[in-house]
Design a protein around this motif. Structure first.
Motif, PDB file in Angstrom:
ATOM      1  N   ARG A   1      10.338  12.179   1.042  1.00  0.00           N
ATOM      2  CA  ARG A   1       9.470  13.147   1.177  1.00  0.00           C
ATOM      3  C   ARG A   1       9.971  14.393   0.384  1.00  0.00           C
ATOM      4  NH1 ARG A   1      11.108  15.586   6.321  1.00  0.00           N
ATOM      5  NH2 ARG A   1      13.090  14.452   6.747  1.00  0.00           N
ATOM      6  N   ALA A   2       9.372  15.324  -0.103  1.00  0.00           N
ATOM      7  CA  ALA A   2       8.971  16.672  -0.778  1.00  0.00           C
ATOM      8  C   ALA A   2       9.241  18.110  -0.012  1.00  0.00           C
ATOM      9  CB  ALA A   2       8.407  16.112  -2.184  1.00  0.00           C
ATOM     10  N   GLY A   3       9.815  18.039   1.738  1.00  0.00           N
ATOM     11  CA  GLY A   3      10.058  19.243   1.884  1.00  0.00           C
ATOM     12  C   GLY A   3       8.619  19.247   2.959  1.00  0.00           C
ATOM     13  N   HIS A   4       8.168  17.742   3.215  1.00  0.00           N
ATOM     14  CA  HIS A   4       7.070  17.682   4.615  1.00  0.00           C
ATOM     15  C   HIS A   4       7.781  17.374   5.922  1.00  0.00           C
ATOM     16  CE1 HIS A   4       2.805  17.338   4.708  1.00  0.00           C
ATOM     17  NE2 HIS A   4       2.978  16.318   5.528  1.00  0.00           N
ATOM     18  N   PRO A   5       7.023  17.798   6.658  1.00  0.00           N
ATOM     19  CA  PRO A   5       7.442  17.021   7.984  1.00  0.00           C
ATOM     20  C   PRO A   5       7.730  16.211   7.973  1.00  0.00           C
ATOM     21  CG  PRO A   5       6.041  18.924   8.035  1.00  0.00           C
ATOM     22  CD  PRO A   5       5.472  18.242   6.873  1.00  0.00           C
ATOM     23  N   PRO A   6       8.394  15.102   8.696  1.00  0.00           N
ATOM     24  CA  PRO A   6       9.115  14.007   9.186  1.00  0.00           C
ATOM     25  C   PRO A   6       7.271  13.120   9.480  1.00  0.00           C
ATOM     26  CG  PRO A   6       9.853  14.864  10.910  1.00  0.00           C
ATOM     27  CD  PRO A   6       9.021  16.107  10.366  1.00  0.00           C
ATOM     28  N   PRO A   7       7.295  11.972   9.490  1.00  0.00           N
ATOM     29  CA  PRO A   7       6.527  10.776   9.746  1.00  0.00           C
ATOM     30  C   PRO A   7       6.497  10.945  11.039  1.00  0.00           C
ATOM     31  CG  PRO A   7       7.585   9.395   8.273  1.00  0.00           C
ATOM     32  CD  PRO A   7       8.765  11.008   7.546  1.00  0.00           C
ATOM     33  N   ALA A   8       5.861  10.358  12.048  1.00  0.00           N
ATOM     34  CA  ALA A   8       6.276   9.507  13.348  1.00  0.00           C
ATOM     35  C   ALA A   8       6.241   7.713  13.851  1.00  0.00           C
ATOM     36  CB  ALA A   8       6.102  10.322  14.514  1.00  0.00           C
ATOM     37  N   ALA A   9       7.165   7.287  13.914  1.00  0.00           N
ATOM     38  CA  ALA A   9       6.747   5.282  14.169  1.00  0.00           C
ATOM     39  C   ALA A   9       6.802   5.333  15.528  1.00  0.00           C
ATOM     40  CB  ALA A   9       8.056   4.837  13.612  1.00  0.00           C
TER      41      ALA A   9
ATOM     42  N   TYR B   1       1.341  13.304   8.864  1.00  0.00           N
ATOM     43  CA  TYR B   1       0.422  14.306   9.217  1.00  0.00           C
ATOM     44  C   TYR B   1       0.646  15.471   8.806  1.00  0.00           C
ATOM     45  CZ  TYR B   1       4.602  15.030  11.563  1.00  0.00           C
ATOM     46  OH  TYR B   1       6.130  15.325  12.588  1.00  0.00           O
ATOM     47  N   THR B   2       0.324  17.330   8.500  1.00  0.00           N
ATOM     48  CA  THR B   2       0.468  17.683   7.331  1.00  0.00           C
ATOM     49  C   THR B   2       1.223  19.110   8.659  1.00  0.00           C
ATOM     50  OG1 THR B   2      -1.811  19.243   7.851  1.00  0.00           O
ATOM     51  CG2 THR B   2      -0.807  17.763   5.723  1.00  0.00           C
ATOM     52  N   ASP B   3       1.622  20.418   8.400  1.00  0.00           N
ATOM     53  CA  ASP B   3       2.232  21.236   9.427  1.00  0.00           C
ATOM     54  C   ASP B   3       1.683  21.556   9.936  1.00  0.00           C
ATOM     55  OD1 ASP B   3       0.869  22.176   7.069  1.00  0.00           O
ATOM     56  OD2 ASP B   3       2.435  23.977   6.763  1.00  0.00           O
ATOM     57  N   GLY B   4       0.435  21.711  10.024  1.00  0.00           N
ATOM     58  CA  GLY B   4      -1.028  22.295  10.378  1.00  0.00           C
ATOM     59  C   GLY B   4      -1.731  21.710  12.507  1.00  0.00           C
TER      60      GLY B   4
ATOM     61  N   ALA C   1       0.685  -1.130   0.172  1.00  0.00           N
ATOM     62  CA  ALA C   1       0.554   0.034  -0.124  1.00  0.00           C
ATOM     63  C   ALA C   1       0.494   1.461  -0.152  1.00  0.00           C
ATOM     64  CB  ALA C   1      -1.207   0.418   1.208  1.00  0.00           C
ATOM     65  N   VAL C   2       0.276   1.735  -0.652  1.00  0.00           N
ATOM     66  CA  VAL C   2       0.667   3.711  -0.682  1.00  0.00           C
ATOM     67  C   VAL C   2       0.524   4.325  -0.022  1.00  0.00           C
ATOM     68  CG1 VAL C   2       1.807   5.722  -1.950  1.00  0.00           C
ATOM     69  CG2 VAL C   2       2.403   3.097  -3.110  1.00  0.00           C
ATOM     70  N   LEU C   3       0.963   5.233   1.010  1.00  0.00           N
ATOM     71  CA  LEU C   3      -0.032   5.783   1.937  1.00  0.00           C
ATOM     72  C   LEU C   3       0.561   7.534   2.197  1.00  0.00           C
ATOM     73  CD1 LEU C   3       0.941   4.084   5.843  1.00  0.00           C
ATOM     74  CD2 LEU C   3      -1.196   4.036   4.245  1.00  0.00           C
ATOM     75  N   VAL C   4      -0.260   7.657   1.705  1.00  0.00           N
ATOM     76  CA  VAL C   4      -0.195   9.594   1.421  1.00  0.00           C
ATOM     77  C   VAL C   4      -0.992  10.492   1.592  1.00  0.00           C
ATOM     78  CG1 VAL C   4      -0.358  11.250  -0.952  1.00  0.00           C
ATOM     79  CG2 VAL C   4       0.877   8.549  -1.384  1.00  0.00           C
ATOM     80  N   ILE C   5       0.592  11.980   1.509  1.00  0.00           N
ATOM     81  CA  ILE C   5      -0.260  12.782   2.640  1.00  0.00           C
ATOM     82  C   ILE C   5       0.274  14.019   1.875  1.00  0.00           C
ATOM     83  CG2 ILE C   5       1.118  13.492   4.523  1.00  0.00           C
ATOM     84  CD1 ILE C   5      -0.951  14.012   6.262  1.00  0.00           C
ATOM     85  N   GLY C   6      -0.556  15.286   1.794  1.00  0.00           N
ATOM     86  CA  GLY C   6       0.094  16.718   1.112  1.00  0.00           C
ATOM     87  C   GLY C   6      -0.191  17.364   1.912  1.00  0.00           C
ATOM     88  N   ASP C   7       0.450  19.118   0.905  1.00  0.00           N
ATOM     89  CA  ASP C   7      -0.306  20.495   1.474  1.00  0.00           C
ATOM     90  C   ASP C   7       0.356  21.011   0.098  1.00  0.00           C
ATOM     91  OD1 ASP C   7      -0.984  22.512   2.209  1.00  0.00           O
ATOM     92  OD2 ASP C   7       0.266  22.108   4.523  1.00  0.00           O
ATOM     93  N   VAL C   8      -0.845  21.832  -0.087  1.00  0.00           N
ATOM     94  CA  VAL C   8      -0.873  22.837  -1.507  1.00  0.00           C
ATOM     95  C   VAL C   8      -0.734  24.164  -0.556  1.00  0.00           C
ATOM     96  CG1 VAL C   8      -1.319  23.453  -2.927  1.00  0.00           C
ATOM     97  CG2 VAL C   8      -1.785  20.804  -3.376  1.00  0.00           C
ATOM     98  N   MET C   9       0.823  24.373  -1.372  1.00  0.00           N
ATOM     99  CA  MET C   9       0.947  26.241   0.220  1.00  0.00           C
ATOM    100  C   MET C   9      -0.162  26.732  -0.936  1.00  0.00           C
ATOM    101  SD  MET C   9       4.705  25.809   0.290  1.00  0.00           S
ATOM    102  CE  MET C   9       5.451  24.656   1.046  1.00  0.00           C
TER     103      MET C   9
ATOM    104  N   LEU D   1      -4.721  14.635   8.620  1.00  0.00           N
ATOM    105  CA  LEU D   1      -3.842  13.315   9.794  1.00  0.00           C
ATOM    106  C   LEU D   1      -4.492  11.783   9.682  1.00  0.00           C
ATOM    107  CD1 LEU D   1      -3.010  12.782  12.514  1.00  0.00           C
ATOM    108  CD2 LEU D   1      -5.019  13.380  13.287  1.00  0.00           C
ATOM    109  N   LEU D   2      -2.901  10.754   8.855  1.00  0.00           N
ATOM    110  CA  LEU D   2      -2.955   9.709   8.908  1.00  0.00           C
ATOM    111  C   LEU D   2      -2.227   9.082   9.536  1.00  0.00           C
ATOM    112  CD1 LEU D   2      -4.710   7.752   6.246  1.00  0.00           C
ATOM    113  CD2 LEU D   2      -2.472   8.247   5.011  1.00  0.00           C
ATOM    114  N   VAL D   3      -3.011   7.695  10.238  1.00  0.00           N
ATOM    115  CA  VAL D   3      -2.727   7.200  10.857  1.00  0.00           C
ATOM    116  C   VAL D   3      -2.575   5.241  10.587  1.00  0.00           C
ATOM    117  CG1 VAL D   3      -2.001   5.616  13.768  1.00  0.00           C
ATOM    118  CG2 VAL D   3      -2.945   8.391  12.777  1.00  0.00           C
TER     119      VAL D   3
END
Length: 697
Positions: free
Chosen positions: A579-587, A628-631, A506-514, A680-682
């Motif tokens: 990653r492309a400039g996104h906050p790091p995921p947590a494990a 998660y996104t930076d918000g 599976a591909v877990l995806v999260i993004g944020d358009v500025m 937010l995706l867990v």
């Protein structure tokens, strides 16, 4: 130079002044209280030969004979300026270089335009004056020709003599003054205050300068005037008081000009304050309340603001005011402590006015409706529409105006202003000022309306583009949340997705358009659709990012976006993080430890010229991945490292389920009014549904 005290002036003036003004050319000179010449008439030029250009701005003592005692000359004018008028003989120096003896009479008068005191000096050639001395024409001439009102009063403050200028000011002949006090002949001025000043001059022996008289006299019974009065005690040769000399100047025009200037400054300050305080947000209720708060108390004692009900309900403006007006009350000031606002319709209530009501007519005409004098007649005119006017009159409202809120020629609502304090009715200038404040608020209200429409459109667009049903492959359990920004901020371009591949991964995806608004939501939808299509082609994650960047460069207006993808194999726990400039995921590991996964952060999509890389990690079965996104972790008043530490601390605490974990993170990390939207995706990797890994349970 011989200096003569003022008490001698008063006893000799009756003999001398008329001769000066009648048989002699008399120079009239004015100086400041420091002796600087500020007026030089033609007679002074004829007498001493100097033109005004040569003497204005110089000290009057500079015109004395070079051998004269100038200290004494300066003290003469200092004495005159402090109120102890003087008369004397001085030796001046003619422009032709010869001495000239002059007799002078100097007394202080309030300055007309600059404030302070002016010394008025009458001067004539001494030899000629001596030839006619003995006559009573000086005082008679001074009385008859002076433009300044002059009076002599006895120790009981009864008039003994007044000059024609004072007769004209008071509108009464001298005969009506003689033997009577001011309080008896002019009841419509502040005579009692003036008499207190006169008594102080009599008792203390010190002149009183610029004592103000206000009110109306028979000379102009329909208008208020302001006069500046000065009082000097008259004494006999033994220094005993024998009466009072009074001078009076009408300064009404000067006062009106000063009041107009001060009013203009206050109005400008209020407009500046409105610019800063009205429209601090894109919220209708708050903007309306800001208008009401700014106008109280400088413009009005109570204010209400109503907007069209269709607008307040979030709809369009409707078909106008045909058949009447329906408005909703959004603001009133003051909110508490005012009987007037307490008697008016409460906040949030809807008001309906028929087409014939003054309220509706004012809205339809798109111009202010003013009742300068709110009285029984005004109440009667509105009696058929409401009982409120009668109650307002009982509570002391005496002036009232309604100003429409107009933006781009469209009526949005109405602001009403009520006045109860005894400061007079609303003037034309104040009606114009209310219009400026209302126009400022109307623009902000219209902006809020347009923002709300765009916000709702963007929110609908964004929610429609988020995945509606996520079905992860076996071995992966997911929970997700999307939290839009508060109403103060616009919708953003945050999104998440879970894409199942044919081989069980599976591909877990999260993004944020500025950016914000509809444009950001549309780009977000374009990227999310592209990611789904590219992921199913089994492209490497780095190649997917290059394709996404190309898609951003194809836009008419380039935009940036951050992006994070994790390709997960639930069978082995192997994960590829890109990653492309996104906050790091947590494990979150099964033993409860939490860490941020180290990977190359990269730069946002759309920057261009960047080489993307991936990082491989392997997680034990039952581990959690948190995207998660930076918000979620950025806050204006907090350091990002501190916020990430707070995130990991929360992840280490046990929770019963993944949805509960999502709720915990949002509850603890996000304020009630979020500055940015949040995705937010867990995901739980491996381990089935039977256990609680690490920090979850």
């Amino acid at each position: 130079m011989q200096q003569v005290p003022f008490d001698e002036v008063t006893t000799n003036a009756a003999r001398d002044a008329g001769g000066w003004l009648g048989a002699l050319p008399v120079a009239v000179v004015a100086t400041s209280s420091e002796g600087t010449i500020v007026r030089w008439d033609h007679a002074a030029e004829d007498l001493l030969g100097y033109t005004p250009h040569e003497v204005l701005g110089r000290h009057i003592a500079d015109l004395l004979h070079p051998g004269a005692d100038r200290v004494l000359g300066r003290s003469l004018w200092e004495g005159a300026a402090t109120g102890s008028g003087v008369m004397g003989v001085v030796t001046a120096w003619h422009r032709e270089g010869r001495p000239l003896d002059m007799e002078i009479w100097a007394c202080p008068v309030p300055a007309r335009h600059r404030g302070g005191t002016t010394v008025l000096v009458f001067a004539a050639e001494a030899e000629a004056a001596r030839r006619i001395r003995g006559s009573s024409a000086v005082w008679d001439g001074l009385f008859s020709r002076s433009p300044v009102g002059i009076a002599i009063l006895d120790t009981q403050l009864r008039f003994l003599r007044v000059n024609p200028a004072l007769e004209e000011m008071n509108g009464l002949p001298q005969a009506a003054h003689i033997g009577r006090r001011l309080v008896e002949i002019l009841p419509d001025v502040n005579a009692a205050d003036m008499e207190r000043s006169m008594r102080r001059a009599l008792e203390e022996g010190r002149p009183v300068v610029d004592s103000r008289r206000t009110g109306r006299t028979p000379a102009d019974p329909d208008h208020d005037h302001v006069w500046s009065g000065s009082y000097v005690r008259l004494e006999d040769t033994d220094g005993r008081p024998i009466g009072l000399a009074a001078t009076l100047i009408d300064i009404t025009a000067q006062q009106q000009a000063q009041m107009a200037a001060e009013k203009g400054r206050r109005h400008l300050a209020l407009v500046n304050e409105a610019t800063l305080k009205i429209g601090t947000s894109l919220d209708l209720e708050r903007t309306a309340q800001e208008l009401a708060d700014v106008a109280v108390p400088d413009l009005a004692d109570a204010v209400t603001v109503d907007v069209l009900d269709s607008l307040a309900a979030g709809g369009e403006l409707g078909a106008g005011l045909v058949g009447g007006a329906t408005l909703r009350r959004l603001a009133k000031a003051p909110l508490t402590g005012s009987p007037v606002t307490a008697a008016l319709v409460p906040l949030g209530r809807t008001l309906t006015f028929p087409s014939g009501a003054p309220y509706t007519r004012a809205l339809g005409a798109c111009r202010p409706f003013v009742v300068a004098d709110f009285d029984e007649q005004a109440v009667a005119a509105a009696a058929g529409h409401s009982d409120t006017p009668a109650e307002l009159l009982r509570l002391g409202v005496h002036s009232f105006m309604m100003t429409p809120l107009l933006a781009r020629g469209v009526v949005l609502g109405m602001a009403s202003f009520y006045r109860t304090r005894p400061v007079g009715p609303f003037t034309e200038d104040e009606v114009a000022l209310a219009g400026e404040l209302a126009a400022r608020a109307a623009v902000c209200v219209d902006n809020a309306r347009l923002y709300r429409r765009e916000h709702d459109t963007a929110a609908v667009l964004q929610r429609s583009m988020l995945p509606q049903h996520i079905t992860p492959p076996p071995g992966i359990e997911v929970a997700h949340r999307y939290l839009p920004a508060s109403d103060v901020n616009e919708v953003g371009g945050d999104w998440y997705d879970v894409i199942a591949l044919d081989d069980g991964r599976a591909v877990l995806v999260i993004g944020d358009v500025m950016g914000h608004g509809t444009a950001a939501a549309a780009v977000m939808g374009r990227l999310s659709a592209s990611v789904r299509a590219l992921a199913r082609l089994d492209l490497a994650p780095e190649d997917v990012l290059y394709q996404l960047e190309a898609a951003l460069h194809d836009l008419a207006e380039p935009m940036l976006a951050t992006f994070l993808s994790i390709v997960v194999d639930p069978a082995t726990g192997r994960c590829r993080v890109t990653r492309a400039g996104h906050p790091p995921p947590a494990a979150v590991f099964p033993d409860g430890t939490v860490r941020l996964l180290e990977s190359t952060p990269g730069l946002p999509l759309g920057v261009g010229g960047i080489r993307f890389t991936s990082t491989d990690v392997t997680l034990p079965a039952g581990s959690l991945l948190v995207l998660y996104t930076d918000g979620l972790v950025e806050a204006r008043s907090s350091d990002i490292d501190a916020r990430l530490s707070e995130l990991t601390d929360l992840l280490a605490e046990p929770v019963p389920s993944l949805p509960a974990l999502c709720d915990r993170l949002l509850t603890h990390l996000v304020p009630a009014s979020a500055d940015d939207d949040i995705a937010l995706l867990v995901a739980r990797v491996g381990g089935g549904d039977g256990g609680a890994p690490g920090g979850t349970g």
